[in-house]
Design an enzyme around this catalytic site. Sequence first.
Site, mmCIF file in Angstrom:
data_model
loop_
_atom_site.group_PDB
_atom_site.id
_atom_site.type_symbol
_atom_site.label_atom_id
_atom_site.label_comp_id
_atom_site.label_asym_id
_atom_site.label_seq_id
_atom_site.Cartn_x
_atom_site.Cartn_y
_atom_site.Cartn_z
ATOM 1 C CG ASP A 116 -1.804 1.199 1.311
ATOM 2 O OD1 ASP A 116 -2.019 1.830 0.261
ATOM 3 O OD2 ASP A 116 -2.292 1.520 2.407
ATOM 4 C CG ASP A 172 -2.915 4.790 -5.486
ATOM 5 O OD1 ASP A 172 -2.057 3.981 -5.047
ATOM 6 O OD2 ASP A 172 -4.077 4.814 -5.080
#
Length: 527
Positions: free
Chosen positions: A130, A335
């Site tokens: 993440d 991202d």
Amino acid sequence: MPSFYSSKLFFFFFFFFLIFLSLRTCNARSIFTFKMHHRYSDPVKKWSNSTGMLSPAPEKGTVEYYSDLADRDRLLLLHHLLRGRKLSDSDASLAFADGNSTFRISSLGFLHYTTVQLGTPGVKFMVALDTGSDLFWVPCDCSKCASTEGTVYTSDFELNIYNPKGSSTSKKVTCNSSLCAHRNQCFGAFSDCPYMVSYVSAETSTSGILVEDLLHLTTEDSHQELVEAYITFGCGQVQSGSFLDVAAPNGLLGLGMEKLSVPSILSSKGFTADSFSMCFGRDGIGRISFGDKGSSDQEETPFNLNPSHPTYNITVTQIRVGKTLIDVDFSALFDSGTSFTYLVEPTYTRLVQSFHEQTQDRRRQSDPKIPFEYCYDMSPNANASLVPSMSLTMKGESQFTVYDPIIVISTPSELVYCLAIVKGTELNIIGQNFMTGYRVVFDREKLVLGWKKFDCYDIEDQNTFAIKPHATTVPPAVAVGIGNYSTPKSTKETGNSSQSSVAWPSFYNHPFPLACFRFLIILFLLL
């Protein structure tokens, strides 16, 4: 006499020059690479089917497949929005950066996973990755954790519970540590440091205490040397929400910019440069390389840093769609955990309309099951050359070519292709579908994002002190264009998952490669 002393002095300086040179070489920071898997890669699907833990994965290329990924993206977008608002409101309840997943789900909630090995003897954990959070945690001394029974499929997918008492190198982090954020909950300076992370809401969280133990690493050079690094991570005793529904069944590894993240710790202790790279292939298998700063010929653009909330945010100044140039000026989150790319108005409309005007095939009516607005019937003679190309100009004039702006979807009656860009609400996000075919470098020392076209399965030779690896990490579930795209010629792996334990002396803060010992021995023999 003077000549005698002169030669002696020369010998003295020459000797220490060689010592300095050897120490500089030996202190060179290494690169450590891990194989990574997309949540819908074939190996993960086989593991899922063998364990019966997860719902069956949708068939690749179907409407259900892309709809599922888009649904997961929406949870992530909600996370980014709520996280930004909480931080702007100075919400003290957030001890660390948040993660990706919010709601209860029946399949892996994060996009990419890798296997790490902790402790002595080493125990393997399949952890989610993440870039939006910092803390690394694994289930540990559980009072409430996801089940790990009957979950072994291969060595790449082992689920375990960390036991501090079962590791001879485990140490608890006390409340006087600079990494302890919850000192106000401590009973004393030398009591165990607690942690609690809420991921968007209290429905999904992890809590426990901070511990230190060895992370097993393998250098990405021809010697494949084994290195052990002491890192701080969360001993997750209580999980809630999606973490109990296998969103991150065996923990989470945060890749954020704060000092508690694994990249930050490896850099601060001298093991690696403060940088990592991710490489995205087309088969759901890729690489992440800690310490990789890329190459001198890569494209780069600076990060836009918010001191209170540092993220991998960049600026786009122009978009080229086919023959049309669109001047823009917007920031976007880069991202890798988001499947698709999201743009807000007015950029979204300007881009998709330009694409539509240059597309020769017939646009289909909107389908609520398909997450993309601009989809087209795929004619029998469809050709990739007829689809408008696309590239982004970043701040600093660097060019980012989008190799896969479209995806092909198999409907019950026919094939359609869609522009894989979704209308965003408040945030622009460059998702993984735009990163496919690149090695993307998150250089936290230079504070730049780097990228270069790359084959994730090849090792790139670098003539520098630090061992520059091939690109790294994991692929997407991603876009397949109309044309005949080249695929990697080899899927040869470098054996990063086999990590037997080598006991480096605990007082070393960085690895001391065997090549350095050989160099020093030869040096003293010559002198």
